[in-house]
Scaffold this motif. Structure first.
Motif, PDB file in Angstrom:
ATOM      1  N   MET A  64       0.806  -1.222   0.000  1.00  8.03           N
ATOM      2  CA  MET A  64       0.000   0.000   0.000  1.00  8.03           C
ATOM      3  C   MET A  64       0.839   1.272   0.000  1.00  8.03           C
ATOM      4  SD  MET A  64      -3.083   0.659   2.532  1.00  8.03           S
ATOM      5  CE  MET A  64      -4.013   2.166   2.445  1.00  8.03           C
ATOM      6  N   PHE A  65       1.966   1.235   0.697  1.00 12.14           N
ATOM      7  CA  PHE A  65       2.809   2.431   0.775  1.00 12.14           C
ATOM      8  C   PHE A  65       4.207   2.142   0.253  1.00 12.14           C
ATOM      9  CE2 PHE A  65      -0.336   3.032   4.139  1.00 12.14           C
ATOM     10  CZ  PHE A  65      -0.835   4.272   3.769  1.00 12.14           C
ATOM     11  N   LYS A  66       4.730   3.129  -0.444  1.00  8.99           N
ATOM     12  CA  LYS A  66       6.114   3.044  -0.909  1.00  8.99           C
ATOM     13  C   LYS A  66       7.020   2.978   0.331  1.00  8.99           C
ATOM     14  CE  LYS A  66       7.729   7.091  -2.079  1.00  8.99           C
ATOM     15  NZ  LYS A  66       7.784   8.324  -2.867  1.00  8.99           N
ATOM     16  N   LYS A  84      14.028   5.571   7.497  1.00 11.81           N
ATOM     17  CA  LYS A  84      12.999   4.952   6.655  1.00 11.81           C
ATOM     18  C   LYS A  84      11.881   5.941   6.416  1.00 11.81           C
ATOM     19  CE  LYS A  84      13.547   0.034   7.255  1.00 11.81           C
ATOM     20  NZ  LYS A  84      12.905  -1.240   7.566  1.00 11.81           N
ATOM     21  N   SER A  85      11.201   5.754   5.304  1.00 12.21           N
ATOM     22  CA  SER A  85      10.078   6.646   5.008  1.00 12.21           C
ATOM     23  C   SER A  85       8.936   6.382   5.971  1.00 12.21           C
ATOM     24  CB  SER A  85       9.608   6.437   3.580  1.00 12.21           C
ATOM     25  OG  SER A  85       9.279   5.081   3.374  1.00 12.21           O
ATOM     26  N   LYS A  86       8.143   7.424   6.236  1.00 15.02           N
ATOM     27  CA  LYS A  86       6.987   7.303   7.131  1.00 15.02           C
ATOM     28  C   LYS A  86       5.835   6.649   6.391  1.00 15.02           C
ATOM     29  CE  LYS A  86       8.488   9.362  10.839  1.00 15.02           C
ATOM     30  NZ  LYS A  86       8.515   8.686  12.117  1.00 15.02           N
TER      31      LYS A  86
ATOM     32  N   ASN B 188       2.038  10.054  14.325  1.00 15.92           N
ATOM     33  CA  ASN B 188       3.201   9.462  13.668  1.00 15.92           C
ATOM     34  C   ASN B 188       2.684   8.256  12.876  1.00 15.92           C
ATOM     35  OD1 ASN B 188       5.699   8.514  12.902  1.00 15.92           O
ATOM     36  ND2 ASN B 188       6.603   8.666  14.941  1.00 15.92           N
ATOM     37  N   HIS B 190       1.315   6.647   8.694  1.00 13.49           N
ATOM     38  CA  HIS B 190       1.564   6.678   7.253  1.00 13.49           C
ATOM     39  C   HIS B 190       0.566   7.594   6.565  1.00 13.49           C
ATOM     40  CE1 HIS B 190       4.507   3.525   6.516  1.00 13.49           C
ATOM     41  NE2 HIS B 190       3.911   2.773   7.419  1.00 13.49           N
ATOM     42  N   GLY B 191       1.017   8.214   5.477  1.00 14.77           N
ATOM     43  CA  GLY B 191       0.108   8.977   4.636  1.00 14.77           C
ATOM     44  C   GLY B 191       0.538   8.839   3.192  1.00 14.77           C
ATOM     45  N   GLU B 195      -4.409   9.997  -0.458  1.00 15.19           N
ATOM     46  CA  GLU B 195      -5.213   9.430   0.634  1.00 15.19           C
ATOM     47  C   GLU B 195      -5.714  10.563   1.525  1.00 15.19           C
ATOM     48  OE1 GLU B 195      -6.075   6.322   1.567  1.00 15.19           O
ATOM     49  OE2 GLU B 195      -5.097   5.305  -0.098  1.00 15.19           O
ATOM     50  N   TYR B 199      -2.562   6.147   8.250  1.00 14.86           N
ATOM     51  CA  TYR B 199      -2.588   4.711   8.537  1.00 14.86           C
ATOM     52  C   TYR B 199      -1.521   4.305   9.546  1.00 14.86           C
ATOM     53  CZ  TYR B 199      -5.547   4.201   4.383  1.00 14.86           C
ATOM     54  OH  TYR B 199      -6.570   4.298   3.458  1.00 14.86           O
ATOM     55  N   TYR B 212      -1.570  -2.469   7.498  1.00 13.03           N
ATOM     56  CA  TYR B 212      -1.748  -1.010   7.524  1.00 13.03           C
ATOM     57  C   TYR B 212      -3.194  -0.648   7.885  1.00 13.03           C
ATOM     58  CZ  TYR B 212       2.624  -0.849   4.780  1.00 13.03           C
ATOM     59  OH  TYR B 212       3.907  -0.979   4.332  1.00 13.03           O
ATOM     60  N   GLU B 233       3.710  13.610  11.355  1.00 16.14           N
ATOM     61  CA  GLU B 233       4.923  13.194  10.633  1.00 16.14           C
ATOM     62  C   GLU B 233       4.584  12.318   9.435  1.00 16.14           C
ATOM     63  OE1 GLU B 233       7.795  11.453  13.271  1.00 16.14           O
ATOM     64  OE2 GLU B 233       7.413  12.951  14.812  1.00 16.14           O
ATOM     65  N   CYS B 235       3.853  10.929   5.820  1.00 17.09           N
ATOM     66  CA  CYS B 235       4.188  11.321   4.454  1.00 17.09           C
ATOM     67  C   CYS B 235       2.969  12.045   3.888  1.00 17.09           C
ATOM     68  CB  CYS B 235       4.455  10.104   3.582  1.00 17.09           C
ATOM     69  SG  CYS B 235       5.943   9.212   3.991  1.00 17.09           S
ATOM     70  N   THR B 267       7.222  12.782   0.944  1.00 13.15           N
ATOM     71  CA  THR B 267       7.658  11.616   1.724  1.00 13.15           C
ATOM     72  C   THR B 267       8.540  12.065   2.885  1.00 13.15           C
ATOM     73  OG1 THR B 267       7.611  10.249  -0.261  1.00 13.15           O
ATOM     74  CG2 THR B 267       8.899   9.420   1.595  1.00 13.15           C
ATOM     75  N   ALA B 268       8.146  11.683   4.096  1.00 20.48           N
ATOM     76  CA  ALA B 268       8.892  12.088   5.294  1.00 20.48           C
ATOM     77  C   ALA B 268       9.684  10.899   5.828  1.00 20.48           C
ATOM     78  CB  ALA B 268       7.929  12.602   6.351  1.00 20.48           C
TER      79      ALA B 268
END
Lengths: 86, 342
Positions: A64-66, A84-86, B188, B190-191, B195, B199, B212, B233, B235, B267-268
């Motif tokens: 789902m996420f890169k 690492k990427s978030k 903190n 995922h994004g 979207e 997540y 996720y 934080e 992405c 991307t963070a």
């Protein structure tokens, strides 16, 4: 340390810590260690690094996420930081 | 009291809203009681305006009016080869160096949504500037389970009473209420660019199955919050281009009792566990500065500069992901906001 030896260090790191990136070919770049301008802007007395620094960027586009893994390593083989990427 | 410099594009505001919009916005911002100057700009004049800001407005707070539709972000190439084609940044306006990495002047933006009306945009702005105080004795947040250790470290800097949830097990299906919440919100998670929600992610040896889980949607923060502030934080957590209010947590938050947000437009980066770096480190320093009593935009400016300073002192260089962190994190909302000591 030559590039082949550095690649070996990174490969070992991936095997031990981030197996999901084993099949990914990293993008390798020399990182600029010129901090002259930043020192001026920040009024900092930081000392620039003498060794060359290389970044290894692994991008995994499955799921789902890169997922991005970055490793910065000196030409002496010291892994300076990973993220690492978030 | 600091001078405020308002940057706006009259042609784009007129096209999206009305010919009188800029005047109405000026009337609202004048009520903030600070010394104000309004600067019109567009593509043809922006370089000159930037020079003026860097020479004459160094002690000012810059506020950009609008999102991508009415005041497009500056776009720069990603410092990291991570697939992000461009990175939206506001550093360009307040940095004299070509790479825009180190900001020199306080800056915030009042973003509008694609479905914004003139009335709703003016109302949001008016509400944001009604008062310049937030509470900081409560805190809450959500972290991906996999980043729990790093998130706990960041959360510790937000000195207040409260707990951070972990996702999983937390999902949007869990009961999540912010009834009468006043304080700091920290996420903190995922994004992604397209979207609207953020997540979680299960930890490596987690007992939870879902990789996720959806942890937060805009509607989750639309009620019950007041006098609060938000840091994310995720992405693309602050990526608001082409989004309706209901498609963005930050656009929703700014209409729902949150005075300002900080987050990333691309991307963070961070770590799983301390020692913290990148986004985790920047947000931690921001909390330290803000809780010392600095106004939000000064705390954010200081956080970026301290972040850069610490990294060059520790490593002897600024890594590409540090540079990216510095340009991609932006502030939205009222930059004058301070912690209410009472």
């Amino acid at each position: 340390m030559n590039r082949k030896e550095l690649n070996g260090i990174i490969e070992n790191y991936i095997k031990e810590n981030a197996k999901e990136f084993l099949s990914v070919k990293p993008i390798v770049k020399e990182v600029s260690t010129d901090i002259t301008e930043y020192k001026k802007q920040l009024k900092s007395k930081a000392k620039a690094r003498r060794e060359k620094i290389f970044s290894y960027t692994f991008v995994l586009n499955e799921g789902m996420f890169k997922k991005v893994l970055r490793i910065s390593v000196s030409d002496e083989g010291e892994i300076i930081k990973t993220s690492k990427s978030k | 009291m600091k001078e405020i410099t308002i940057l706006y594009n009259p042609k784009k505001l007129k096209k999206k809203y009305s010919a009188s919009f800029a005047v109405k916005m000026q009337d609202i911002l004048v009520s903030s009681q600070n010394t104000l100057q309004f600067i019109e700009t567009d593509d043809s004049s922006k370089a000159k305006v930037k020079d003026f800001i860097l020479s004459e407005c160094r002690d000012s707070i810059i506020i950009i009016i609008g999102g991508e539709d009415v005041f497009p972000f500056e776009k720069i190439s990603s410092h990291v080869d991570d697939g992000d084609n461009i990175v939206c940044t506001d550093n360009w306006w307040v940095s004299s160096a070509d790479d825009c990495v180190i900001p020199e002047i306080e800056i915030s933006r009042i973003p509008d949504a694609t479905d914004e009306t003139e009335g709703s945009f003016l109302k949001m702005t008016e509400n944001l500037f009604l008062k310049n105080k937030v509470r900081a004795n409560e805190k809450t947040g959500i972290t991906a389970e996999i980043w729990k250790k790093a998130a706990d470290e960041v959360f510790r800097h937000l000195k207040a009473q409260g707990e951070i949830l972990s996702s999983p097990p937390h999902t949007v299906k869990s009961k999540l209420e912010f009834d009468k919440f006043e304080g700091g919100l920290y996420f903190n998670l995922h994004g992604a660019e397209d979207e609207s929600g953020w997540y979680g992610q299960r930890a490596k040896f987690s007992s939870y199955k879902e990789e996720y889980p959806l942890a937060l949607l805009p509607k989750n923060i639309s009620k019950g919050i007041k006098n609060s502030f938000l840091a994310s934080e995720a992405c693309f957590g602050a990526y608001v281009n082409n989004k309706k209010t209901s498609e963005s947590i930050m656009l929703t938050a700014l209409r729902s009792g949150v005075s300002f947000c900080i987050g990333s437009t691309a991307t963070a980066y961070g770590t799983f566990a301390p020692p913290i770096s990148e986004a985790d480190m920047l947000v931690s320093i921001f909390y330290d500065e803000f809780l010392k009593g600095k106004n939000a935009s000064l705390a954010f400016l200081n956080a970026k500069r301290i972040f850069a300073q610490k990294n060059i002192e520790k490593n002897g260089f600024l890594d590409d992901d540090d540079k990216k962190t510095l340009v991609e994190f932006v502030m939205y909302g009222n930059p004058l906001t301070e912690v209410d000591d009472e």
